[in-house]
Design an enzyme around this catalytic site. Structure first.
Site, PDB file in Angstrom:
ATOM      1  N   GLY A 193       1.162  -0.999   0.005  1.00 37.29           N
ATOM      2  CA  GLY A 193      -0.117  -0.498   0.334  1.00 37.29           C
ATOM      3  C   GLY A 193       0.970   1.604   0.120  1.00 37.29           C
ATOM      4  N   ALA A 194       1.770   1.815  -0.833  1.00 37.19           N
ATOM      5  CA  ALA A 194       2.821   2.147  -0.628  1.00 37.19           C
ATOM      6  C   ALA A 194       2.781   3.619  -1.452  1.00 37.19           C
ATOM      7  CB  ALA A 194       4.521   1.473  -0.993  1.00 37.19           C
ATOM      8  N   ARG A 221       0.468   5.863  -2.184  1.00 37.31           N
ATOM      9  CA  ARG A 221       0.362   6.823  -1.217  1.00 37.31           C
ATOM     10  C   ARG A 221      -0.111   6.711  -0.121  1.00 37.31           C
ATOM     11  NH1 ARG A 221      -5.995   6.601  -3.428  1.00 37.31           N
ATOM     12  NH2 ARG A 221      -7.252   5.189  -1.391  1.00 37.31           N
ATOM     13  N   LYS A 242      -8.864  -5.281  11.825  1.00 41.35           N
ATOM     14  CA  LYS A 242      -8.109  -4.511  12.561  1.00 41.35           C
ATOM     15  C   LYS A 242      -7.633  -5.250  13.768  1.00 41.35           C
ATOM     16  CE  LYS A 242      -6.667  -1.536   9.584  1.00 41.35           C
ATOM     17  NZ  LYS A 242      -5.482  -1.800   8.534  1.00 41.35           N
ATOM     18  N   ASN A 255       1.204  -2.708   5.333  1.00 46.84           N
ATOM     19  CA  ASN A 255      -0.002  -1.057   5.789  1.00 46.84           C
ATOM     20  C   ASN A 255      -1.187  -1.525   4.577  1.00 46.84           C
ATOM     21  OD1 ASN A 255       0.022   2.099   5.817  1.00 46.84           O
ATOM     22  ND2 ASN A 255       0.255   1.243   3.549  1.00 46.84           N
ATOM     23  N   ILE A 262      -5.233  10.200  10.817  1.00 51.91           N
ATOM     24  CA  ILE A 262      -3.632  10.752   9.823  1.00 51.91           C
ATOM     25  C   ILE A 262      -4.381  11.289   8.292  1.00 51.91           C
ATOM     26  CG2 ILE A 262      -1.514  10.400   8.467  1.00 51.91           C
ATOM     27  CD1 ILE A 262      -1.986   9.552  12.360  1.00 51.91           C
ATOM     28  N   TYR A 287     -14.467  -3.016   9.096  1.00 51.93           N
ATOM     29  CA  TYR A 287     -12.889  -2.180   9.360  1.00 51.93           C
ATOM     30  C   TYR A 287     -12.592  -2.731  10.858  1.00 51.93           C
ATOM     31  CZ  TYR A 287      -9.215   1.054   9.226  1.00 51.93           C
ATOM     32  OH  TYR A 287      -7.950   1.385   9.317  1.00 51.93           O
TER      33      TYR A 287
HETATM   34  N1  LIG Z   1      -5.558   7.554   7.528  1.00 53.66           N
HETATM   35  C1  LIG Z   1      -5.913   7.287   8.894  1.00 53.66           C
HETATM   36  O1  LIG Z   1      -6.374   7.846   9.619  1.00 53.66           O
HETATM   37  C2  LIG Z   1      -5.885   6.058   8.781  1.00 53.66           C
HETATM   38  C3  LIG Z   1      -6.053   5.547  11.021  1.00 53.66           C
HETATM   39  C4  LIG Z   1      -6.325   4.636  11.640  1.00 53.66           C
HETATM   40  C5  LIG Z   1      -5.225   3.076  10.321  1.00 53.66           C
HETATM   41  N2  LIG Z   1      -5.092   3.066   8.785  1.00 53.66           N
HETATM   42  C6  LIG Z   1      -3.910   3.313   8.633  1.00 53.66           C
HETATM   43  O2  LIG Z   1      -2.713   2.905   8.012  1.00 53.66           O
HETATM   44  C7  LIG Z   1      -3.210   1.878   6.147  1.00 53.66           C
HETATM   45  C8  LIG Z   1      -3.048   3.533   5.738  1.00 53.66           C
HETATM   46  O3  LIG Z   1      -3.450   4.211   5.233  1.00 53.66           O
HETATM   47  P1  LIG Z   1      -4.095   5.272   4.166  1.00 53.66           P
HETATM   48  O4  LIG Z   1      -4.490   6.601   5.198  1.00 53.66           O
HETATM   49  O5  LIG Z   1      -2.431   5.798   3.659  1.00 53.66           O
HETATM   50  O6  LIG Z   1      -4.604   4.702   3.019  1.00 53.66           O
HETATM   51  P2  LIG Z   1      -4.962   4.681   1.512  1.00 53.66           P
HETATM   52  O7  LIG Z   1      -6.525   5.055   0.941  1.00 53.66           O
HETATM   53  O8  LIG Z   1      -4.513   5.884   1.317  1.00 53.66           O
HETATM   54  O9  LIG Z   1      -3.964   3.959   1.382  1.00 53.66           O
HETATM   55  C9  LIG Z   1      -4.149   2.865   1.159  1.00 53.66           C
HETATM   56  C10 LIG Z   1      -2.674   2.311   0.237  1.00 53.66           C
HETATM   57  O10 LIG Z   1      -3.651   0.833   0.000  1.00 53.66           O
HETATM   58  C11 LIG Z   1      -3.589   0.590  -1.435  1.00 53.66           C
HETATM   59  N3  LIG Z   1      -3.872  -1.078  -1.540  1.00 53.66           N
HETATM   60  C12 LIG Z   1      -5.776  -1.244  -1.408  1.00 53.66           C
HETATM   61  N4  LIG Z   1      -6.080  -2.287  -1.761  1.00 53.66           N
HETATM   62  C13 LIG Z   1      -4.584  -3.043  -2.250  1.00 53.66           C
HETATM   63  C14 LIG Z   1      -4.266  -4.788  -2.477  1.00 53.66           C
HETATM   64  N5  LIG Z   1      -5.678  -4.814  -2.206  1.00 53.66           N
HETATM   65  N6  LIG Z   1      -2.657  -4.660  -2.509  1.00 53.66           N
HETATM   66  C15 LIG Z   1      -1.805  -4.031  -2.392  1.00 53.66           C
HETATM   67  N7  LIG Z   1      -2.523  -2.529  -2.204  1.00 53.66           N
HETATM   68  C16 LIG Z   1      -3.620  -2.449  -1.837  1.00 53.66           C
HETATM   69  C17 LIG Z   1      -3.753   1.379  -2.047  1.00 53.66           C
HETATM   70  O11 LIG Z   1      -4.072   1.152  -3.212  1.00 53.66           O
HETATM   71  C18 LIG Z   1      -2.971   2.970  -1.418  1.00 53.66           C
HETATM   72  O12 LIG Z   1      -1.934   2.666  -1.491  1.00 53.66           O
HETATM   73  C19 LIG Z   1      -4.401   0.937   6.353  1.00 53.66           C
HETATM   74  O13 LIG Z   1      -4.398  -0.045   7.172  1.00 53.66           O
HETATM   75  C20 LIG Z   1      -5.093   2.808   7.413  1.00 53.66           C
HETATM   76  O14 LIG Z   1      -5.959   1.157   7.793  1.00 53.66           O
HETATM   77  C21 LIG Z   1      -5.034   5.122   8.307  1.00 53.66           C
END
Ligand SMILES: NC(=O)c1ccc[n+]([C@@H]2O[C@H](COP(=O)([O-])OP(=O)(O)OC[C@H]3O[C@@H](n4cnc5c(N)ncnc54)[C@H](O)[C@@H]3O)[C@@H](O)[C@H]2O)c1
Length: 246
Positions: A10-11, A13, A157, A87, A186, A153
């Site tokens: 998930g790198a 973005r 987690k 991630n 975040i 969700y």
């Molecule tokens: N943003 C927040 O506030 C927040 C809060 C708690 C937890 N998180 C966790 O942090 C992590 C990143 O969150 P984010 O906000 O950067 O998310 P985001 O949606 O901006 O990015 C997610 C990334 O995962 C990739 N992805 C999705 N499905 C995929 C798959 N099947 N295979 C490979 N890649 C895949 C996407 O292409 C993207 O690069 C996640 O695990 C999310 O649950 C985020």
């Protein structure tokens, strides 16, 4: 961290991208993974332009066979994998009554089976090296249950935190640590989908009074992936501005 090989899912973005950038800055050779064709490759090119060593792969972490093939290719090209950051995740909003079976399955497949798939194929490489660092990106929702109307969700987690502890125990004899971070609020594309009202509510619940930055999560992941964190395993580090104190 000179020349360590780090796989970050998930790198393309958000948090994953910040983690990839940070590990590259720390001297790792970073392998970026994303499901969107070309997205991880573009992010890797951007890192390479700033002097980091990075390569992108389009892989769906939910697909067992695809992950197996991907890890095989990384092994062939790099000869080792030192760090794995699970991630990648998705969220499907709704209520118990409105979410569909396919919403539930998609969330579990990416958020819980994805890390299982990656650990399954990366762990043997680390076991052979007798050294490895696995960091799983969970969420505050693992502790609290989901608070953003997404019934699958939080459970996905919570499962990931449990998988973290389970694998920490199993892989400890091989010098592999397995930890999680649990972020909240975040600034990324995921949180950009929140309504104004939701954002206001979230901020009210954060003692530090602001949203977090992807780089702040990346710093915690880099620490857990470092030599200095060698006596920490099975832990979940909260990165939430004080919103939940376990
Ligand atoms: N943003 C927040 O506030 C927040 C809060 C708690 C937890 N998180 C966790 O942090 C992590 C990143 O969150 P984010 O906000 O950067 O998310 P985001 O949606 O901006 O990015 C997610 C990334 O995962 C990739 N992805 C999705 N499905 C995929 C798959 N099947 N295979 C490979 N890649 C895949 C996407 O292409 C993207 O690069 C996640 O695990 C999310 O649950 C985020």
């Amino acid at each position: 961290m000179e020349a360590r090989v780090a796989v970050v899912t998930g790198a393309s973005r958000g948090i994953g991208r910040a983690v990839a950038e940070r590990l590259a800055k720390d001297g790792c050779r970073v392998v970026l993974v994303s499901v969107r064709a070309g997205a991880a490759e573009d992010a890797a090119e951007a890192i390479a332009r700033t002097g980091g060593q990075a390569r992108g792969f389009s892989v769906d972490v939910a697909r067992y066979k695809d992950v197996e093939q991907f890890v095989e290719q990384v092994k062939k090209e790099y000869g080792r994998i030192d760090i794995l950051v699970n991630n990648a995740a998705v969220i499907r909003r709704g209520t118990l009554l409105s979410v569909t079976e396919s919403d539930w399955d998609a969330v579990m497949a990416v958020n819980l089976k994805g890390p299982f798939n990656c650990c399954k194929f990366v762990a043997p490489v680390m076991m052979e090296q007798r050294w490895g660092r696995i960091v799983n990106v969970a969420s505050i929702a693992a502790h609290t249950g989901d608070i953003t109307s997404a019934p699958g969700y939080g459970p996905s987690k919570a499962g990931l935190v449990n998988l973290t502890k389970t694998l920490a125990r199993e892989l400890a004899p091989y010098g592999i640590t397995v930890n999680a971070v649990a972020p909240h609020a975040i600034e990324t594309d995921m949180s950009a989908q929140w309504s104004e009202e939701r954002r206001r509510q979230v901020l009210q619940g954060i003692p530090l009074g602001r949203m977090g930055r992807p780089e702040e999560v990346a710093a915690a992941v880099a620490f857990l992936a470092s030599d200095e964190a060698g006596f920490i395993t099975g832990a979940t580090l909260d990165i939430n501005g004080g919103a939940w104190m376990g």
